[in-house]
Design a protein around this motif. Sequence first.
Motif, PDB file in Angstrom:
ATOM      1  N   GLU A 225      76.180 -24.227  32.235  1.00 48.90           N
ATOM      2  CA  GLU A 225      75.698 -25.549  31.809  1.00 48.90           C
ATOM      3  C   GLU A 225      74.971 -26.267  32.928  1.00 48.90           C
ATOM      4  OE1 GLU A 225      78.023 -28.491  29.690  1.00 48.90           O
ATOM      5  OE2 GLU A 225      79.026 -26.853  28.630  1.00 48.90           O
ATOM      6  N   THR A 226      75.553 -26.275  34.118  1.00 45.59           N
ATOM      7  CA  THR A 226      74.924 -26.953  35.252  1.00 45.59           C
ATOM      8  C   THR A 226      73.658 -26.225  35.683  1.00 45.59           C
ATOM      9  OG1 THR A 226      77.075 -27.769  35.974  1.00 45.59           O
ATOM     10  CG2 THR A 226      75.302 -27.849  37.583  1.00 45.59           C
ATOM     11  N   VAL A 227      73.708 -24.887  35.723  1.00 50.72           N
ATOM     12  CA  VAL A 227      72.524 -24.112  36.097  1.00 50.72           C
ATOM     13  C   VAL A 227      71.386 -24.375  35.115  1.00 50.72           C
ATOM     14  CG1 VAL A 227      71.567 -21.780  36.327  1.00 50.72           C
ATOM     15  CG2 VAL A 227      73.809 -22.301  37.279  1.00 50.72           C
ATOM     16  N   GLY A 228      71.681 -24.400  33.838  1.00 51.50           N
ATOM     17  CA  GLY A 228      70.653 -24.572  32.813  1.00 51.50           C
ATOM     18  C   GLY A 228      70.207 -25.994  32.581  1.00 51.50           C
ATOM     19  N   ALA A 229      70.927 -26.964  33.133  1.00 51.66           N
ATOM     20  CA  ALA A 229      70.615 -28.374  32.879  1.00 51.66           C
ATOM     21  C   ALA A 229      69.241 -28.782  33.388  1.00 51.66           C
ATOM     22  CB  ALA A 229      71.682 -29.263  33.505  1.00 51.66           C
ATOM     23  N   ILE A 230      68.692 -28.041  34.330  1.00 50.79           N
ATOM     24  CA  ILE A 230      67.420 -28.412  34.927  1.00 50.79           C
ATOM     25  C   ILE A 230      66.219 -28.011  34.053  1.00 50.79           C
ATOM     26  CG2 ILE A 230      66.970 -26.322  36.296  1.00 50.79           C
ATOM     27  CD1 ILE A 230      66.310 -28.261  38.640  1.00 50.79           C
ATOM     28  N   TYR A 231      66.447 -27.169  33.037  1.00 49.27           N
ATOM     29  CA  TYR A 231      65.344 -26.608  32.254  1.00 49.27           C
ATOM     30  C   TYR A 231      65.148 -27.312  30.907  1.00 49.27           C
ATOM     31  CZ  TYR A 231      65.666 -22.737  35.535  1.00 49.27           C
ATOM     32  OH  TYR A 231      65.672 -21.977  36.684  1.00 49.27           O
ATOM     33  N   HIS A 232      63.867 -27.487  30.530  1.00 51.69           N
ATOM     34  CA  HIS A 232      63.539 -27.917  29.164  1.00 51.69           C
ATOM     35  C   HIS A 232      63.958 -26.810  28.205  1.00 51.69           C
ATOM     36  CE1 HIS A 232      61.254 -31.650  29.281  1.00 51.69           C
ATOM     37  NE2 HIS A 232      60.693 -31.242  30.403  1.00 51.69           N
ATOM     38  N   ASP A 233      64.255 -27.159  26.969  1.00 55.65           N
ATOM     39  CA  ASP A 233      64.637 -26.164  25.957  1.00 55.65           C
ATOM     40  C   ASP A 233      63.571 -25.099  25.775  1.00 55.65           C
ATOM     41  OD1 ASP A 233      67.065 -27.408  25.521  1.00 55.65           O
ATOM     42  OD2 ASP A 233      66.402 -28.449  23.705  1.00 55.65           O
ATOM     43  N   ASP A 234      62.294 -25.470  25.928  1.00 50.25           N
ATOM     44  CA  ASP A 234      61.194 -24.524  25.715  1.00 50.25           C
ATOM     45  C   ASP A 234      60.572 -24.028  27.026  1.00 50.25           C
ATOM     46  OD1 ASP A 234      60.028 -26.929  26.414  1.00 50.25           O
ATOM     47  OD2 ASP A 234      58.508 -26.889  24.833  1.00 50.25           O
ATOM     48  N   VAL A 235      61.367 -24.026  28.104  1.00 51.51           N
ATOM     49  CA  VAL A 235      60.896 -23.571  29.410  1.00 51.51           C
ATOM     50  C   VAL A 235      60.313 -22.163  29.323  1.00 51.51           C
ATOM     51  CG1 VAL A 235      63.117 -22.591  30.152  1.00 51.51           C
ATOM     52  CG2 VAL A 235      61.497 -23.423  31.872  1.00 51.51           C
ATOM     53  N   VAL A 236      59.350 -21.895  30.184  1.00 51.16           N
ATOM     54  CA  VAL A 236      58.801 -20.543  30.344  1.00 51.16           C
ATOM     55  C   VAL A 236      59.041 -20.139  31.797  1.00 51.16           C
ATOM     56  CG1 VAL A 236      56.710 -19.127  30.334  1.00 51.16           C
ATOM     57  CG2 VAL A 236      57.043 -20.886  28.571  1.00 51.16           C
ATOM     58  N   VAL A 237      59.710 -18.998  31.989  1.00 55.86           N
ATOM     59  CA  VAL A 237      59.995 -18.471  33.319  1.00 55.86           C
ATOM     60  C   VAL A 237      59.308 -17.117  33.435  1.00 55.86           C
ATOM     61  CG1 VAL A 237      61.781 -17.728  34.948  1.00 55.86           C
ATOM     62  CG2 VAL A 237      62.188 -19.702  33.447  1.00 55.86           C
ATOM     63  N   GLU A 238      58.511 -16.955  34.495  1.00 60.16           N
ATOM     64  CA  GLU A 238      57.745 -15.721  34.664  1.00 60.16           C
ATOM     65  C   GLU A 238      58.135 -14.992  35.943  1.00 60.16           C
ATOM     66  OE1 GLU A 238      53.606 -15.795  33.071  1.00 60.16           O
ATOM     67  OE2 GLU A 238      53.826 -17.937  33.539  1.00 60.16           O
ATOM     68  N   TYR A 239      58.198 -13.661  35.824  1.00 62.46           N
ATOM     69  CA  TYR A 239      58.399 -12.755  36.944  1.00 62.46           C
ATOM     70  C   TYR A 239      57.115 -11.919  37.056  1.00 62.46           C
ATOM     71  CZ  TYR A 239      63.490 -13.510  36.125  1.00 62.46           C
ATOM     72  OH  TYR A 239      64.743 -14.034  35.936  1.00 62.46           O
TER      73      TYR A 239
END
Length: 124
Positions: free
Chosen positions: A22-36
């Motif tokens: 919960e704390t780790v994910g709290a920083i992200y918008h629901d529709d976040v895009v994360v790229e590698y």
Amino acid sequence: MASDVRAALEKHWSVSAADDPETVGAIYHDDVVVEYPQSGERIVGAANLSALRDLYPAKLTFDLKRISGSGELWVSEYVIEYDGKPFHTISIMDFNGDKVAHETLYFADPFEAPSWRAHLVETG
């Protein structure tokens, strides 16, 4: 706002290795895009990002080195250890308001310094 973002990032990185989704994910918008970019992967949505982290098979530790940024663009430098193997990591986060809308992560293996430049550099 800058101090709020810095505090949110410091909290995020301090619990990233913990079992605290919960704390780790709290920083992200629901529709976040994360790229590698190195693997060509793209994670769309906070739910998929959380599921990926839940399924990760290795023990992780995070050693935060630096946070820099202002406005909507923030960069974090840190070392992630995957089961004891270090990877130097750069996270580039684009904020929309107080949450991350887009993150790009780059991972680099450590390497031995070449002897030909030993007289020009410090190591440590």
